[in-house]
Every structure is written in structure tokens, then in C-alpha cells.
Design an enzyme around this catalytic site. Structure first.
Site, short mmCIF file in Angstrom:
data_model
loop_
_atom_site.label_atom_id
_atom_site.label_comp_id
_atom_site.label_asym_id
_atom_site.label_seq_id
_atom_site.Cartn_x
_atom_site.Cartn_y
_atom_site.Cartn_z
N GLN A 179 0.85 -1.19 0.00
CA GLN A 179 0.00 0.00 0.00
C GLN A 179 0.88 1.24 0.00
OE1 GLN A 179 -2.60 0.53 3.40
NE2 GLN A 179 -4.00 1.84 2.29
N GLY A 312 1.05 -0.53 11.50
CA GLY A 312 0.53 -1.82 11.11
C GLY A 312 0.06 -1.79 9.68
N GLU A 314 -2.71 -4.05 7.18
CA GLU A 314 -3.80 -5.02 7.27
C GLU A 314 -3.73 -6.12 6.21
OE1 GLU A 314 -3.92 -1.81 6.41
OE2 GLU A 314 -5.46 -1.38 4.92
N HIS A 338 -7.37 -2.05 15.07
CA HIS A 338 -7.46 -1.29 13.82
C HIS A 338 -7.21 -2.19 12.61
CE1 HIS A 338 -6.89 2.39 11.31
NE2 HIS A 338 -6.10 1.57 10.63
N GLU A 339 -6.11 -2.90 12.63
CA GLU A 339 -5.79 -3.74 11.46
C GLU A 339 -6.83 -4.84 11.29
OE1 GLU A 339 -3.86 -2.16 9.78
OE2 GLU A 339 -2.75 -1.02 11.28
N GLU A 361 -9.92 4.02 5.85
CA GLU A 361 -9.31 4.34 7.15
C GLU A 361 -10.28 4.99 8.14
OE1 GLU A 361 -6.65 3.09 7.99
OE2 GLU A 361 -5.62 2.60 6.11
N TYR A 425 -8.44 9.42 8.40
CA TYR A 425 -8.65 8.59 9.59
C TYR A 425 -9.65 9.23 10.55
CZ TYR A 425 -4.44 5.87 8.39
OH TYR A 425 -3.53 5.07 7.77
N1 BES Z 1 -3.37 0.70 5.98
C1 BES Z 1 -2.72 1.49 6.95
C2 BES Z 1 -1.29 1.78 6.63
C3 BES Z 1 -1.10 2.53 5.32
C4 BES Z 1 -1.97 3.53 4.92
C5 BES Z 1 -0.02 2.22 4.52
C6 BES Z 1 -1.79 4.17 3.70
C7 BES Z 1 0.18 2.88 3.32
C8 BES Z 1 -0.71 3.85 2.90
C9 BES Z 1 -2.83 0.87 8.34
O1 BES Z 1 -4.04 0.23 8.56
C10 BES Z 1 -2.77 1.99 9.31
O2 BES Z 1 -3.63 2.83 9.28
N2 BES Z 1 -1.78 2.01 10.19
C11 BES Z 1 -1.61 3.04 11.19
C12 BES Z 1 -2.05 2.56 12.53
C13 BES Z 1 -3.43 2.87 12.91
C14 BES Z 1 -3.71 2.40 14.32
C15 BES Z 1 -3.83 4.30 12.73
C16 BES Z 1 -0.15 3.32 11.30
O3 BES Z 1 0.64 2.63 10.64
O4 BES Z 1 0.24 4.21 12.05
ZN ZN Z 2 -5.64 1.59 8.67
#
Ligand code: BES
Ligand code: ZN
Length: 645
Positions: A179, A312, A314, A338-339, A361, A425
Site C-alpha cells: 500500500q 501496522g 492489514e 485497527h488492522e 481508514e 482517519y
Molecule cells: N493501511 C494502513 C497503513 C497505510 C496507509 C499504509 C496508507 C500505506 C498507505 C494501516 O491500517 C494503518 O492505518 N496504520 C496506522 C495505525 C493505525 C492504528 C492508525 C499506522 O501505521 O500508524
Molecule cells: Zn488503517
């Protein structure tokens, strides 16, 4: 954007809030509008299944092998268009699977059992964001394409780690992060979240390379029995967009958490990880009771080395997480919630383009907090909501483009990695929270469940959600007395936060606010003031420290509460930032060690920014010079932009 999908043609059920379990659908949506981040034309020729076959070389830092793509041709004249970035392509060939080949589970692997004809193909110029379009002519009747290729060591979607960059230091480690648009750097594919494929894969780690303990994992089913030594086979029967394809190879061990969940981690981390994530099965049960069955069979978590650029990811069946959430007290496991929540919002129902990331998100943050509430209570969920609200305010205050304050954003010509902010988010989650308040949980929960059921395994955009909201909620149910009317237009297309939006509140934080006021009046914080405080309360304190706090107050805080030695990475990162911004030098050694070992972008960006803001550009550049090679390409890119300025 028009999203065509078969499920969309189902008649709307007459009663809004009963939810018969739907068949596990594997229908595939086809986006006929354009995804600004893909060269593919899935409306003309669409990839439906991939057979992947790689040999992993840690010595060369390359995957070498082939991708066999089974395509469906909607326009018999049209070529197949794929995305790629820096792939070294040897040959491209075509063949025909035909009707008979489609019985039973599809397994293409390397396609060595069929006859291939060399194809005519061309590659477009390299775009710095999108990579190169790959166009392959398809002879009449051809529906299989085999690309033999190698990845480059700098592939943006892979990180190759040396043994010393892992927890145990014994073996190298490889992992992917696809991603948003990095799958194309390790798989020639239609790299748009509007296109879903099933896949099968064979991953070879040659014996000369591997200690016997080196394990290959994918976001897929591991096929039993295992293949010959050094070879692992996978099937992914549920269709997924390319950004959810994932691979990891390293010396990791497994510990079950429950019947359908477990954790993979380096040996020295395994027990800690299993203890930290012990609530995973309960989280799954909580999510299922709200939004319907978990459709991916297993839910495992892989703890990566600290260079992982995100908290993380997903990846279906196998969430990737940073080791920085292993706090020892489960205080940071909302990240797992979250994931896991993405198993509904994102993986099952997917944003058709990155311009509607909020559908992934924002929904996920909303669900994450519902899971946290179910497991740990309202007080904790509310603390997290308040912290999220603070993140949102901060994000809105320094957006690169004012238009990014919308939920639906314009990303044409922009890198989706750089367009990422807390708006998708937290504003997204706040919008759903407002709807929840307006209609009540007894109405809103089944509504969301129906959203997932009716759009399972398809990709959606903002317009689709608006239409669904209108038809399933607004036209059928009155908002509760005094509740706000649904206002999708304001939330999705206007900037900032609509007036009267929900305001999360936390009593636990009110007590922290009292201590903050006292600090402002020169009254120090005593251990007895903080008895029973959760890490969330500490975060709230550190974020709210009064501007004029004298230097000796920081010394006192650190001496009393050992903040520089905190084992909780959220608290530590927040404290280091405070220390840098306020010129508290005793954090410097810990800061350097942090910046040299942790690659999580969310922590690194504010810390490097703080150094710049404190007038310490030289320190920032020096530390970055030493640490850069250990960071993931995504983190490197963001920091290059920050520090070149
Ligand atoms: N899918 C995202 C990570 C992501 C988003 C990767 C867009 C590349 C592009 C993952 O689910 C995520 O949101 N991770 C957050 C943690 C969450 C608890 C807010 C992070 O990595 O901080
Ligand atoms: Zn996410």
C-alpha cells in the site's frame, strides 16, 4: 467515478435492518472510471488470477521468477495494460487457458506445464510516482500472460534487512509493503484498489541461503503439505486488490493465540508478542458481533523488525505490525483492533481509488474504537477518541494542500504516500460517529453491517456511500430527537470539521488537565498525582505541557517518572519531541538511538521536524546520514523531502 459490480444489481431488500447472512461472495468489481494512480485499463482487459513463482535471494536482494496472469478480455482488440516500477523483465509470453482450465481452485504457479508464445510488448517512460506502464498485445483467444522478471534491490515495495537490523541478529529479513502503489515494484499487476485478484504462489528460499528456520509467509493460505525443502506454497482464494498482496521471509516462529489466530515473531520476541496480543480472539468476536462473520479464515499477526515504516498493515490473514507496540501492558493494542477492523472496512469493501482512502481508514478507526470499547470499556475508547481528535486538529493545521481537509481528496499528479494525513482517519471516523449519534446504535450498527454485506469483495467510492446512506438510512429512518440530520456533503466535500460535530470527551483527561494547570502555576507533578494513570493519560499530559514551562520542570518530570527510559514507544516518542523542542539536552542520546533503530514514519517525521524547528538542522542531517540506509524506501522518500527543503 463509476463502479460497476454485479452485487450492485441486487434488488434492495425491503426491510432495512434485518441482515440475512449473505453468501460469501467473490464477485469482482470493475472500475471503468480512471484511477489516477494506475495505468491499467481493467474495463478493457482485467486480471482475475495470478500465479506467482519466486526465488528469494538475500545475497542479491532480489526476487527472481515469474507472474502468470489469467485475464478476462472485455474488448477483444485491447492490449493488457499493467503497472510496473523498476522491474527487470526478461520475457513476456502468452498462452490460452480456455474454459476447461477454470474448474476447481486455480493454480498457475510458474506455468511450466503449458506452451507459451513470445508476446509483443512495450514499456512506457518512467513516471517518478507511477512507474512504467506495461502494454502487452494479446493474440486472439489468449487469456494467459507470463512475465518473467526480477526485482531490483531498491524496489520501493520491499525492504531487505541485514541480520543486524533484526531483533535477534541471526538472519536477514525481507518484507513487502504494497500500500498504496508499491505492489508494482515487485509484481507486474493492475495496481489499483478497484481491481481484485485471487492468487497462488510458490516461494523458494534456496537451501544455500537459508538456515532451516527461515520461514516464508504471505497474506494467503499456506498450502499443506509443504513443498520440497526451501519451498513454500500458498493459495489466496479470496480476491484482493494488489495493495494487499504481501510477502515476508525471515527467522520467525509461530505461537497460537486461539483457534483461528496466532502470532509470528522472531524467537526472542515470540512470547512477549503472544502475551501482548492475547486479546485477539476476543477482538474478532467483538467485530463479528457488530459487522458479521470474519471472512478470511485465519487472522495472524506478524511482528516485523523495527524498520517497518508503519504501525501496522492489514495484509489479509496476516497483519504486519511494528514491534514498537509491544509495550508489555497491552496499552497499544488498539493498533491490532485497527488492522483487524480492516478485515471489513478496506479488505472486504475497498476504496476504489486512493482519493477515497477515508472509506478504508475512517471506517476502520470508527470500528477500531468500537472494538476497544467492547473489550476495554468506554473510558479507554474515549481517551483514544480525544487523542485522535487532537491528531486531527494538528493535521488540519499543517496540510500541504488546503483541499486535503476534505474526505474525498484530489490526488491527481500526487504521490498517495505523501497525500496521507490524519484527515482520512479521524475526520472520517468523526463523520461516522455523528451518524451513530444521529440514528442510534440500534439503527446505525445494522446499517454498517449491511454496507459490508452488500459490498463484500467490491470496491466503492464516496458517491456509492452517499447513495447507500440516502437509500438505507436517510429515506427510511428519522434521526433521533435532537439528533443532527445526515450531512454527507459537508463532511465529504467541504474542508475542515462541520460545526456541531461530535466532541469526544474523557473524564480521565479532565484529571490530567487539572495537573497541567497546576504545572503551569509552578506546582510540580508528584507520583501520587499520577497513580493509576494509563499511558493514554501520560500522552495527554505530554501533548498539553504549558508553553512557558521552565527547564527545571522538565528535569523534575524526567527524574521523577524516568520518561527518557520509557518502554512505551508512544510515550517515549512524545517525550523526545518535547525534549527536542524545549531544548532539554538529556534526551539527545536516547533520541539518536531511537532515530537509528526505529523506522516508523509516524514517529520519525515529528522528531526530525522538531530538530529542524529547534534550529538543529545539522544534527538532523548528520543523524539521517547515518540512519537513512536502515530506513524503508517509503520513510527515506518522506525524509528526503523534509530534509532537502
Ligand atoms: N493501511 C494502513 C497503513 C497505510 C496507509 C499504509 C496508507 C500505506 C498507505 C494501516 O491500517 C494503518 O492505518 N496504520 C496506522 C495505525 C493505525 C492504528 C492508525 C499506522 O501505521 O500508524
Ligand atoms: Zn488503517
Amino acid at each position: 467515478m463509476v463502479v460497476m459490480s454485479l452485487v450492485a444489481c441486487r434488488p434492495a431488500p425491503t426491510k432495512p435492518y434485518e441482515h440475512p447472512p449473505p453468501p460469501i461472495s467473490v464477485e469482482i468489481s470493475t472500475v471503468t472510471g480512471s484511477d489516477p494512480h494506475s495505468y491499467a485499463r481493467p474495463d478493457l482487459v482485467v486480471v482475475r488470477h495470478m500465479g506467482l513463482h519466486w526465488t528469494v535471494s538475500f545475497e542479491e536482494q532480489r526476487l527472481a521468477g515469474s507472474a502468470v496472469l489469467w485475464v478476462e478480455r472485455h474488448d477483444p482488440e485491447a492490449p493488457l495494460r499493467l503497472d510496473s516500477r523498476d522491474l527487470e523483465i526478461d520475457t513476456i509470453e502468452t498462452s490460452t487457458l480456455g474454459e476447461n482450465g477454470r474448474d476447481g481452485p486455480m493454480r498457475l504457479a510458474d506455468g511450466s506445464d503449458r506452451a507459451w508464445a513470445e508476446a509483443s510488448w512495450s514499456r512506457g517512460a518512467r513516471d517518478p510516482i507511477l512507474g512504467e506502464a506495461l502494454e502487452i498485445s494479446l493474440p486472439p483467444g489468449a487469456d494467459l500472460v507470463r512475465v518473467r522478471y526480477r526485482t531490483v534491490p531498491q524496489a520501493t515495495g520491499l525492504q531487505w534487512l541485514l541480520p543486524e537490523q533484526t531483533a535477534d541478529g541471526t538472519d536477514p529479513f525481507l518484507y513487502s509493503q504494497s500500500q498504496a502503489i508499491h505492489a508494482r515494484s515487485w509484481i507486474p499487476c493492475q495496481d489499483s484498489p478497484g481491481v481484485r485478484v485471487t492468487y497462488d504462489a510458490v516461494v523458494r528460499v534456496p537451501p544455500s541461503e537459508a538456515s532451516a528456520d527461515r520461514v516464508a509467509l504471505m497474506s494467503a493460505q499456506r498450502r499443506d503439505p509443504a513443498g520440497p525443502p526451501g519451498e513454500t506454497r500458498f493459495d489466496m482464494p479470496q480476491p484482493v486488490p494488489a495493495y494487499l498482496m504481501a510477502l515476508a521471509v525471515g527467522r520467525v516462529e509461530f505461537e497460537p493465540l486461539g483457534d483461528r489466530s496466532g502470532v509470528w515473531a522472531e524467537p526472542s520476541m515470540r512470547a512477549r508478542a503472544a502475551a501482548e496480543f492475547a486479546d485477539t480472539e476476543r477482538m474478532m468476536a467483538a467485530a463479528e458481533s457488530l459487522y458479521g462473520p470474519y471472512r478470511w479464515e485465519r487472522y495472524d499477526v506478524l511482528v516485523l523488525p523495527p524498520a517497518f515504516p508503519f504501525g501496522g498493515m492489514e495484509n489479509p490473514r496476516l497483519t504486519f505490525v511494528t514491534p514498537t507496540i509491544l509495550a508489555g501492558d497491552r496499552s497499544l493494542v488498539s493498533l491490532v483492533a485497527h488492522e483487524l477492523a480492516h478485515s471489513w472496512s478496506g479488505n472486504l469493501v475497498t476504496n476504489a481509488t486512493w482519493e477515497d482512502l477515508w472509506l478504508n481508514e475512517g471506517f476502520t478507526v470508527y470500528i477500531e474504537r468500537r472494538i476497544v470499547e467492547a473489550l476495554y470499556g468506554v473510558a479507554r475508547a474515549e481517551m483514544e477518541a480525544v487523542l485522535g481528535r487532537q491528531d486531527l486538529a494538528e493535521a488540519l493545521a499543517d496540510l500541504p494542500e488546503p483541499g486535503d481537509a476534505r474526505l474525498h481528496v484530489d490526488l491527481r499528479g500526487r504521490d498517495p504516500d505523501e497525500g496521507l494525513s490524519d484527515v482520512a482517519y479521524e475526520k472520517g471516523a468523526l463523520f461516522l460517529r455523528e451518524l451513530e449519534h444521529a440514528y442510534g446504535r440500534d439503527v446505525f450498527d445494522p446499517f454498517l453491517r449491511r454496507w459490508f454485506d452488500q459490498h463484500a469483495f467490491t470496491s466503492v467510492d464516496s458517491q456509492r456511500f452517499e447513495a447507500f446512506l440516502q437509500a438505507e438510512l436517510v429515506q427510511r429512518v428519522q434521526p433521533r430527537a435532537g439528533g443532527p440530520a445526515a450531512r454527507p456533503q459537508a463532511w465529504i466535500y467541504e474542508r475542515g470539521i462541520p460545526k456541531g460535530a461530535p466532541q469526544p470527551r474523557s473524564d480521565a483527561f479532565v484529571r490530567v488537565d487539572e495537573r497541567l494547570r497546576a504545572l503551569g502555576q509552578g506546582i510540580g507533578l508528584r507520583p501520587s498525582d499520577t497513580e493509576g494513570w494509563t499511558p493514554h493519560q501520560w500522552l495527554h499530559l505530554l501533548r498539553g505541557l504549558p508553553a512557558g514551562l521552565p527547564a527545571d520542570a522538565l528535569v523534575q518530570l524526567d527524574q521523577t517518572f524516568s520518561l527518557t527510559d520509557s518502554g512505551n514507544y508512544e510515550i517515549l516518542a512524545q517525550w523526545l519531541e518535547v525534549g527536542v523542542l524545549r531544548g532539554y539536552a538529556p534526551v539527545d542520546a536516547r533520541l539518536e538511538r531511537f532515530l537509528r533503530t526505529v523506522g516508523r514514519r509516524k514517529f520519525l517525521m515529528p522528531l526530525y521536524r522538531a530538530l529542524l524547528q529547534a534550529g538543529r538542522r545539522e544534527d538532523a542531517v548528520r543523524i539521517y546520514g547515518q540512519a537513512r540506509a536502515g530506513y524503508h524506501p517509503i520513510t527515506q522518500h518522506s525524509l528526503d523531502l523534509l530534509l532537502e527543503k
